[in-house]
Write a protein that holds these residues in place. Sequence first.
Motif, PDB file in Angstrom:
ATOM      1  N   VAL A   1      -2.237  -7.369 -28.858  1.00  0.00           N
ATOM      2  CA  VAL A   1      -0.891  -7.891 -28.603  1.00  0.00           C
ATOM      3  C   VAL A   1      -0.994  -9.390 -28.356  1.00  0.00           C
ATOM      4  CG1 VAL A   1       1.185  -7.787 -27.178  1.00  0.00           C
ATOM      5  CG2 VAL A   1      -0.151  -5.706 -27.582  1.00  0.00           C
TER       6      VAL A   1
ATOM      7  N   THR B   1       1.353  -6.710 -19.957  1.00  0.00           N
ATOM      8  CA  THR B   1       1.576  -6.790 -21.393  1.00  0.00           C
ATOM      9  C   THR B   1       1.310  -5.446 -22.057  1.00  0.00           C
ATOM     10  OG1 THR B   1       0.958  -9.129 -21.423  1.00  0.00           O
ATOM     11  CG2 THR B   1       0.877  -7.950 -23.520  1.00  0.00           C
TER      12      THR B   1
ATOM     13  N   ALA C   1       3.911  -3.063 -24.192  1.00  0.00           N
ATOM     14  CA  ALA C   1       3.606  -2.605 -25.544  1.00  0.00           C
ATOM     15  C   ALA C   1       3.755  -1.085 -25.642  1.00  0.00           C
ATOM     16  CB  ALA C   1       2.194  -3.037 -25.938  1.00  0.00           C
TER      17      ALA C   1
ATOM     18  N   THR D   1       2.649  -4.511 -31.489  1.00  0.00           N
ATOM     19  CA  THR D   1       1.219  -4.752 -31.664  1.00  0.00           C
ATOM     20  C   THR D   1       1.017  -5.603 -32.912  1.00  0.00           C
ATOM     21  OG1 THR D   1       1.025  -2.677 -32.895  1.00  0.00           O
ATOM     22  CG2 THR D   1       0.503  -2.605 -30.548  1.00  0.00           C
TER      23      THR D   1
END
Length: 270
Positions: A31, A91, A95, A102
Amino acid sequence: MADTLTAPTETAPTTTPTERVPTVIVDDAHVTYTVQGAGGKPQGPPLARILNRRKARAATRKVHAVKGVSFVAYKGEAIGLIGTNGSGKSTLLKAIAGLLPTNKGHIYTQGQPSLLGVNAALMGDLTGERNVILGGLAMGMTREEIHARYQDIVDFSGINEKGDFISLPMRTYSSGMGARLRFAIAAAKSHEVLLIDEALATGDAKFRRRSQERINELRAEAGTVFLVSHSNGTIRETCDRAIWLEAGTILMDGPANEVVDAYEAHTNKK
């Protein structure tokens, strides 16, 4: 964006009590996100600093926050994510929730994960009562379900213990009060995957105890809970598994006590 796990078209075999059912699969996930205004502190005489400040605001920098992370989470697990600031914990949660895409690899989830964070958006100009209703509707609850659980949500949050705060605008709440109400709203509904980012760090011992009991109930209902916390004690008390992230990669994944012990031993050396 996180993909949803779909059942095969053919008849699946009956799940046995000992079978581990995956709810989240993270497969070599990377990411990257962009930070605005990453030009550094302006230098030089006043006019030069003004011009450099404008350049700094316009500058951007890409942050590779999650680097090749892979793991599988299963029904009934409570997984703590630990690591220093900037290690990629929050983070990774975003995601999994589908809020950040991604750049490489894939994330598959069973159902729609629910992300609960201290900064989760409720409407500051509306009362706590109205936010309970809107929050419940946003989670897919009917008005009848919200009405039936309303008092339990208020009592769970504890924000009315020192006054009728539920009837006041949320902008008048402390950060702790807001976080407790957010958790109480989210906890009123069962979730296949619940993602919690530091929300439990804002309450007193009584609220943390209630929160941990509710997390255990969610796990018993075959849910999976992810918890990001800087409190190692909370991870030990609440989670049975922990993942240690550092610089966007997994350093250790295993039983919560073992991972926290290793993390504490590492940080105490510094």
